[in-house]
Design a protein around this motif. Structure first.
Motif, short mmCIF file in Angstrom:
data_model
loop_
_atom_site.label_atom_id
_atom_site.label_comp_id
_atom_site.label_asym_id
_atom_site.label_seq_id
_atom_site.Cartn_x
_atom_site.Cartn_y
_atom_site.Cartn_z
N ASP A 454 0.81 -1.21 0.00
CA ASP A 454 0.00 0.00 0.00
C ASP A 454 0.85 1.27 0.00
N ASN A 455 1.90 1.28 -0.84
CA ASN A 455 2.75 2.45 -0.96
C ASN A 455 2.61 3.08 -2.34
N ASP A 456 3.00 4.35 -2.45
CA ASP A 456 3.09 5.04 -3.73
C ASP A 456 4.55 5.29 -4.05
N PHE A 457 5.00 4.73 -5.18
CA PHE A 457 6.41 4.78 -5.55
C PHE A 457 6.59 5.44 -6.91
N SER A 458 7.62 6.28 -6.99
CA SER A 458 8.12 6.77 -8.27
C SER A 458 9.62 6.85 -8.13
N SER A 459 10.35 6.28 -9.10
CA SER A 459 11.79 6.11 -8.87
C SER A 459 12.61 6.55 -10.07
N MET A 460 13.77 7.14 -9.78
CA MET A 460 14.74 7.42 -10.84
C MET A 460 15.34 6.11 -11.35
N MET A 461 15.78 5.27 -10.43
CA MET A 461 16.33 3.97 -10.77
C MET A 461 15.26 2.91 -10.49
N SER A 462 15.66 1.71 -10.13
CA SER A 462 14.66 0.69 -9.82
C SER A 462 13.85 1.09 -8.59
N SER A 463 12.57 0.73 -8.61
CA SER A 463 11.74 1.06 -7.46
C SER A 463 12.02 0.11 -6.30
N ILE A 464 11.96 -1.19 -6.56
CA ILE A 464 12.29 -2.21 -5.55
C ILE A 464 13.54 -2.93 -6.03
#
Length: 609
Positions: A454-464
């Protein structure tokens, strides 16, 4: 009458116990020293130092009135510190808590503003730590920022209009010096990154740049020309930010927690720090609730902390990050890992000398008496037999001699690895937002239970990102039980270097097998993904990977960086299931798997593939 007499006898019997309990409660309350602090001085460092030094017991509570408190390094506590993933050395510490049974800090909405090179908070060997309701910032950030006006790749220069409001720098003998605070400057521009001016996130397709101009020239209208050929020039109009040379650009975290138990940070916000936000070393049971690392509203800055938002090294117990917001850091949202130590010499049948390999691990407490240690015999990266430490002799910051309860494995040799089995945590992250920063949202390396939901992610590189490695950082280790579910991924992996939303990629030294299974039992389920590019899952050497029930929508708000990549790219994996996922987009490149993976691969029930 009989009942009345029975009651009186019972009351007379219980009264001493009640009285004793009351006295014990009063004694406990009186034992905890409560100190109320108000913003009474231009420099609050000596006020706080005097208050802490004056505590007579082992339990203390600091209560701050709401207001602005300013801290300078002049009268701070000097202490030589070993700080993992930072630079060791003599630090100026504002709040130093050592050997307390309990420490509680109630901020009441207070704002702490630091100046210069300072380590704000250090907690070491404390049984209980609670920090609530405060904001932390710097008056002058330790970054340089300017607008890109023009670039010339043929002649090898870029023109920058530097920010002056709130920033500090000077041009001296054709060399840019910053942050120009109390006589301190970095030796070079160092780590440099371009940001979008409106969204204040890293530019689409950007690469990390190490900047060391040949010379800097003053031009008209306050513009500086940096003479330096670059592999990739920043877009005109972008904001170019530098944070200095690698040797000095991680002075200290805002909060360092070392050898502590039962830690809770609640409603603590960090707008800037000279390293990480929250760093936990060899500590047990920690919670971050409703905390934040992000830019102050209305600021012209683009960087919050100069390194990770949160970092956990060789911790144990339960770690929880809940309802937190991490933005604009210059490294990961969180990194949870152990440490690989390398065998330097087998001394005798029970004793081995090991070395810490990375320059920012020097002085780290790899093992203690009573710890169980795994032996990892090259060329296999698998955890082998464990043994108990009975003696630790620190040779220096790099080398440690360990004596074990049972004989060492007969085949233990120089170059093999040791991993601490005792100090590995379970980790949960839920209800968080992580975005607009350099590097990865979440980096995970623990064999205990991991839940990301239940998180909101936006990533420059890999998210996980999963990468146990014995190549550079020497961060252990392989995961064994991971659930990543019901998260929302939007606009991910927009670095110039190729990444994926979920990337599982062990990085082991050349002496280790490069095809032996490493990570295990990872479930990526019911996540909603909206992104411009193809790479969703990129996995290497995984046994047991389930990708199920996810919805994937290809967006058109940014140019694909790697259009020829497959959504699911599997190498040397076993027991992978890709089931009941939905895809909406134009790419036909769905699943790529090598022969070893295909033997146990199951792909069914997917739509839009």
């Amino acid at each position: 009458m009989i009942l009345r007499n029975q009651f009186l006898r019972l009351f007379a019997f219980c009264l001493p116990m009640v009285f004793a309990s009351l006295l014990a409660f009063v004694s406990e309350v009186q034992a905890r020293q409560v100190i109320e602090i108000k913003p009474v001085a231009d420099d609050m460092t000596p006020v706080v130092r005097g208050a802490i030094d004056g505590v007579s017991g082992r339990d203390v509570k600091l209560v701050f009135s709401k207001g602005t408190y300013r801290f300078r390094p002049d009268y701070a506590t000097d202490k030589y510190c070993t700080i993992t993933n930072h630079g060791n050395g003599l630090k100026k510490i504002a709040f130093l808590f050592e050997d307390f049974d309990s420490v509680e800090i109630e901020g009441n909405g207070a704002e702490f503003i630091f100046h210069g090179r300072m380590a704000p908070f250090q907690f070491e060997n404390c049984d209980k730590v609670t920090v609530k309701n405060l904001t932390l910032d710097w008056d002058i950030p330790f970054t340089f920022l300017g607008t890109v006006v023009e670039c010339n790749s043929d002649e090898g220069w870029r023109d920058i209009k530097p920010f002056t409001d709130g920033f500090s720098w000077r041009l001296h003998q054709h060399r840019l010096e910053f942050p120009n605070v109390d006589g301190f400057n970095y030796s070079e521009l160092g780590s440099t990154l371009a940001f979008e001016p409106v969204l204040k996130r890293v530019v689409h397709g950007a690469w990390d740049l190490h900047s060391q101009p040949r010379w800097v020239e003053q031009r008209d209208d306050g513009i500086l020309r940096f003479h330096e050929p670059l592999r990739q020039y920043p877009p005109v109009g972008s904001l170019l930010s530098s944070k200095g040379d690698r040797e000095h650009d991680r002075y200290a975290p805002a909060f360092q927690v070392k050898l502590c138990e039962n830690i809770r940070f609640e409603s603590v916000v960090i707008h800037h720090a000279l390293g990480m936000g929250f760093l936990f070393e060899r500590s047990e049971h920690a919670t971050l609730a409703n905390c934040g690392i992000y830019l102050r509203e209305g600021t012209n800055r683009v960087v919050s902390t100069t390194a990770d938002a949160t970092h956990f090294c060789n911790c144990r117990g339960d770690l929880l990050i809940e309802k937190c917001r991490f933005e604009n850091m210059l490294d990961d949202g969180t990194n949870v890992h152990g440490t690989y130590a390398e065998v330097d010499e087998v001394i005798d049948t029970h004793t081995v000398r090991v070395q810490l390999k990375h320059f920012e691990q020097m002085g780290f407490e790899f093992a203690g008496v009573g710890d169980a240690i795994w032996f990892i015999h090259c060329p296999s990266p698998a955890r082998a037999a464990a043994n108990e430490v009975i003696s630790v002799e620190v040779v220096n910051e790099r080398f440690v001699q360990l004596q074990f309860k049972s004989p060492l494995p007969a085949d233990l040799d120089v170059g093999d690895l040791l991993e601490n089995k005792t100090w590995n945590p379970s980790f949960t992250m839920r209800g968080c937002t992580i975005q607009n920063h350099r590097a990865r949202n979440v980096v995970l390396k623990t064999p205990q239970k991991i839940v990301i939901e239940d998180n909101d992610f936006s990533s420059m590189m890999s998210s996980i990102f999963f990468r146990g490695e014995s190549f550079f950082w020497f961060e252990s280790g392989s995961v064994e039980d991971v659930v990543i579910r019901n998260n929302r991924f939007k606009h991910c992996a927009y670095s110039g270097m190729e990444h994926a939303i979920l990337w599982i990629t062990p990085r082991l030294g050349k002496a280790f097998h490069q095809d032996e299974l490493y990570d295990r039992n990872i479930r990526f389920e019911n996540n909603a993904i909206e992104t411009f590019d193809n790479r969703i899952v990129w996995a290497d050497r995984v046994d047991g990977l389930v990708i199920a029930g996810n919805t994937i929508k290809q967006t058109t708000d940014a140019q694909p960086l790697h259009p020829d990549a497959h959504r699911f790219d599997l190498i040397n994996c076993r027991n992978v299931e890709i089931t009941n996922n939905q895809y909406e987009g134009t790419s036909t490149k769905s699943v790529q798997a090598d022969e070893a993976t295909r033997r146990t691969l199951r792909v069914e029930g997917n739509h839009g593939f």
